[in-house]
Each structure stands twice: as structure tokens, then as C-alpha cells.
Design an enzyme around this catalytic site. Structure first.
Site, PDB file in Angstrom:
ATOM      1  N   ASP A   1     -12.848   2.730  -0.733  1.00 54.29           N
ATOM      2  CA  ASP A   1     -12.072   3.053   0.466  1.00 54.29           C
ATOM      3  C   ASP A   1     -12.919   3.965   1.342  1.00 54.29           C
ATOM      4  O   ASP A   1     -14.111   4.126   1.112  1.00 54.29           O
ATOM      5  CB  ASP A   1     -10.739   3.689   0.037  1.00 54.29           C
ATOM      6  N   HIS A   2     -12.298   4.554   2.322  1.00 52.45           N
ATOM      7  CA  HIS A   2     -12.994   5.374   3.325  1.00 52.45           C
ATOM      8  C   HIS A   2     -14.274   6.038   2.810  1.00 52.45           C
ATOM      9  O   HIS A   2     -14.290   6.617   1.726  1.00 52.45           O
ATOM     10  CB  HIS A   2     -12.082   6.507   3.791  1.00 52.45           C
TER      11      HIS A   2
ATOM     12  N   CYS B   1      -3.729   2.761  -4.169  1.00 49.03           N
ATOM     13  CA  CYS B   1      -4.641   3.510  -3.293  1.00 49.03           C
ATOM     14  C   CYS B   1      -4.765   4.922  -3.864  1.00 49.03           C
ATOM     15  O   CYS B   1      -3.846   5.739  -3.728  1.00 49.03           O
ATOM     16  CB  CYS B   1      -4.130   3.535  -1.864  1.00 49.03           C
TER      17      CYS B   1
ATOM     18  N   TYR C   1     -14.875   4.045   8.050  1.00 47.32           N
ATOM     19  CA  TYR C   1     -15.320   2.669   7.800  1.00 47.32           C
ATOM     20  C   TYR C   1     -16.747   2.375   8.247  1.00 47.32           C
ATOM     21  O   TYR C   1     -17.049   1.306   8.765  1.00 47.32           O
ATOM     22  CB  TYR C   1     -14.328   1.673   8.421  1.00 47.32           C
TER      23      TYR C   1
ATOM     24  N   HIS D   1      -7.730   0.479  -3.872  1.00 45.68           N
ATOM     25  CA  HIS D   1      -8.552   1.232  -2.915  1.00 45.68           C
ATOM     26  C   HIS D   1      -9.039   2.463  -3.657  1.00 45.68           C
ATOM     27  O   HIS D   1      -8.230   3.318  -4.024  1.00 45.68           O
ATOM     28  CB  HIS D   1      -7.711   1.691  -1.718  1.00 45.68           C
TER      29      HIS D   1
ATOM     30  N   HIS E   1       0.865  -1.187   0.000  1.00 43.11           N
ATOM     31  CA  HIS E   1       0.000   0.000   0.000  1.00 43.11           C
ATOM     32  C   HIS E   1       0.895   1.228   0.000  1.00 43.11           C
ATOM     33  O   HIS E   1       1.903   1.268   0.697  1.00 43.11           O
ATOM     34  CB  HIS E   1      -0.849  -0.039   1.285  1.00 43.11           C
TER      35      HIS E   1
END
Ligand code: DNO
Length: 358
Positions: free
Chosen positions: A318-319, A245, A332, A274, A207
């Protein structure tokens, strides 16, 4: 020979039974395929009990989802620092690769960031629509000095298992380690773990550093195209790959994320994606909803670059922001990540249908 069509395996991060988001809700998201999880109750560097891995697998599969991605097997600081105890921790790491592979894992996400994993200065920054999000403002980072144990300032992403004094000590030890030394330690690690991954048929997916620039003077190297090129060459086999990401790379305006998505997908080295949008600001960045119009990144162009270059791997929203009154682990929650998943499905379907008509 038929060319294999690009395929995205939609996945979702789940923090185990302590996660407020139940697996059965995740399974209700259209197109959901795999769970991304880890064994969380074992200290960094130790071997994961087979029974804990088997339990996770049973839980995930009982919800009708695939148990194929681990995020993360964390890398002990002694490995990153090149301390003598790294021999033991690397041996343990290899054993963890073998154990999760035996349970059917295909992809392992990890990072090589000294001390701090993701770093933000706020975890509940209020956006104009009333949702809350993770944000990073330089002036707030500048106000924190991790070498000063008297300071009571901390940042939200910091590993709570370190006391202030331990944090100060570990940051101080890193003062001896510059970027080249960190590359050397990463090389030492990769040369031992990648052959094990090859033997087990697992893809390792590093990552990027989040954010993708140095903080508190600590070295950070998985940050841009030049360094990712260097990383991939250290052990030049497909199993030594990356987690692309978008939000981490997108923290720097110098990174052309669309170009990187296309280039590394074409090389077959992106095993996990991500997808997150960020708004770049003059003094930092804010995480935003996935839709391209909500941030700086062109999410459509990134997905198209992946598709056009034959991406076949796992992808997860992702987030997310906190919306609709939800509370939980910053980044999350269920709702905004589920919206993100649905958006990714929509982009992919449109790109796929269009490509097949040509
Ligand atoms: C933050 C995550 C990171 C990521 C690790 C991978 O939300 O993206 O914590 O899991 O850096 O090792």
C-alpha cells in the site's frame, strides 16, 4: 487430496494512462503479477463502458501483467444513505460487476465510508530522513468543520468533485443516519450485489474505513473485528469478503491486526490485502516505510498469519513515502512501493521455505 499451498499474488495499483508510473516500470518489479486499477473517467454510480474496460485490459496485458483486480467500483452516496435513487445505482453496480467479470476480473475492492474515503491532514509530512509521507493529526482534524461552508479549510483526501457547499449539504444529510441505519443500508446493498458476484465468480472485498474510527460525527462501521464478523455474516458466502488493509485497521491500537489476518484468512474471506505500516502516535498516526521496525505493525507476523492460514489471494504494497526526489500522487509513487513489494516478496519467500522444511 493435496492441500493447496498458500499463494500470494503480488499486485500494484495503477491509475491508468494518467499515472506517472508507467506499466512497464511496474512490470520490472520482481515477482509482480497483477495490476489493480479502475475506470476513472465515469461518474460514481454510472455503468462503465465495455470499451473502457477492454482498453484497460489490453494495456495491462500488453505489459505482461494480469488484469484481475478492480479497486474500486465506488458506491454511490444514495446507496449508503438509503435514498430512493439507490435502486438505479444498485442495478448499475450489478451491471458493473458483470461487465468486469466478463473481462476476467476476479476481485473487486470497494468501501462503504460515508462521504470521505481515506482521510489525512497532511500528504507531504517530512520524516527525519527527508522522505515525505501521509499523516493524520487529531488537532488538525478538529480545526475543520465540514458543516461550515464559509470555512476555507479542507483536507487533502476530500473528493474534489464536491464544492464546499455540496460537501456541507451531504454531510448535513448524514446527520440523520446513525451506525445502525448505515448497517441496514449496507445489508440492503449486499443482498443484491453478492448473488451477482457469486453468479459471475467474482470475490467482493470490502475495504476497512480509513482511518477506522468516526470522523466529523459521520458513522463508520467497517472498523474492527466485531464489526467485520457482523459484516461477514450478513451474506455468509466466500464471495462476500474483505480487503485486509493493515494500515487502516492499524490506526487503532485496539485492533489486533495479526489475529484478524489469521482468523479471516482461515475463514477464506480475505481476497485482497493492502500491506502498509503506520506509526501510532498519541495524537494520530503517520504512514511509514513497510519494514516492521519503521512503524507499529509487525509486518512479518501479519504475513505469517496469512500464510499459516492458507491465504490465497492478491496482495499489494500500500502507500509508499516519496523518496529519492520522486514527485507524484501522494502515497502512490513508484520507488517506495517497489521497495515495499520487494520486502513482501522477501518475507513470503522466507516464510514459505521455512514452512516447507517442517
Ligand atoms: C487509499 C485507498 C482507498 C481505497 C478505497 C477502496 O489509498 O486505499 O482509497 O482504494 O477505500 O474502496
Amino acid at each position: 487430496m493435496n492441500k493447496k499451498l498458500p499463494d500470494m499474488k503480488l499486485s500494484f495499483r495503477w491509475y491508468g494512462q494518467d499515472d506517472k508510473v508507467p506499466l512497464k516500470y511496474i512490470a520490472q518489479i520482481p515477482g509482480m503479477n497483477a495490476i489493480v486499477t479502475a475506470v476513472y473517467d465515469v461518474p460514481v454510480g454510472e455503468v462503465w463502458p465495455r470499451e473502457s474496460i477492454a482498453k484497460l485490459k489490453r494495456e495491462v496485458e500488453a505489459a505482461g501483467l494480469a488484469f484481475e483486480v478492480i479497486e474500486s467500483i465506488p458506491v454511490h452516496e444514495d446507496i449508503k444513505m438509503g435514498a430512493p435513487a439507490r435502486e438505479l445505482y444498485i442495478a448499475n453496480y450489478c451491471e458493473n460487476i458483470r461487465r468486469v467479470a466478463e473481462a476476467g476480473i476476479k476481485c473487486i475492492c470497494y468501501n462503504f465510508m460515508p462521504v470521505f474515503d481515506w482521510t489525512r491532514t497532511e500528504t507531504a509530512h517530512v520524516l527525519p530522513d527527508g522522505s515525505t509521507t501521509l499523516a493524520y493529526y487529531e488537532e488538525q482534524v478538529d480545526a475543520v468543520n465540514p458543516l461550515d461552508s464559509e470555512s476555507d479549510l479542507t483536507l487533502p483526501g476530500w473528493d474534489a468533485s464536491y464544492s464546499r457547499a455540496e460537501l456541507r449539504d451531504i454531510v448535513a444529510r448524514y446527520q440523520q443516519i446513525d451506525e445502525e441505519k448505515l448497517w441496514e443500508n449496507l445489508t440492503y446493498f449486499l443482498k443484491q450485489i453478492i448473488p451477482v458476484a457469486v453468479e459471475c465468480g467474482v470475490n467482493m472485498a470490502i475495504h476497512e474505513d480509513d482511518p477506522c474510527f468516526s470522523i466529523f460525527g459521520l458513522p463508520r462501521i467497517i472498523t474492527n473485528e466485531k464489526n467485520l464478523d457482523r459484516f461477514l455474516q450478513i451474506v455468509d458466502v466466500p464471495n462476500n469478503g474483505i480487503t485486509l488493509c493493515t494500515g487502516s485497521l492499524g490506526c487503532s491500537g485496539d485492533n489486533d491486526v495479526v489475529k484478524m489476518a489469521g482468523k479471516y484468512a482461515a475463514m477464506g474471506r480475505i481476497h485482497f490485502v493492502h500491506m502498509r505500516n503506520v506509526a501510532l502516535l498519541p495524537n494520530g498516526f503517520e504512514e511509514r516505510a513497510h519494514l516492521s521496525a519503521c512503524g507499529t505493525l509487525d509486518m512479518y507476523a501479519i504475513m505469517k498469519a496469512l500464510y499459516d492460514n492458507g491465504f490465497n489471494g492478491y496482495i499489494r504494497p500500500d502507500h509508499g513515502r516519496m523518496i529519492w526526489g520522486e514527485s507524484g500522487r501522494p502515497g502512490y509513487g513508484l520507488y517506495d512501493r517497489a521497495l515495499g513489494a520487494t520486502y513482501l516478496n522477501g518475507l513470503w519467500e522466507a516464510i514459505d521455505k521455512q514452512a516447507r522444511q517442517l
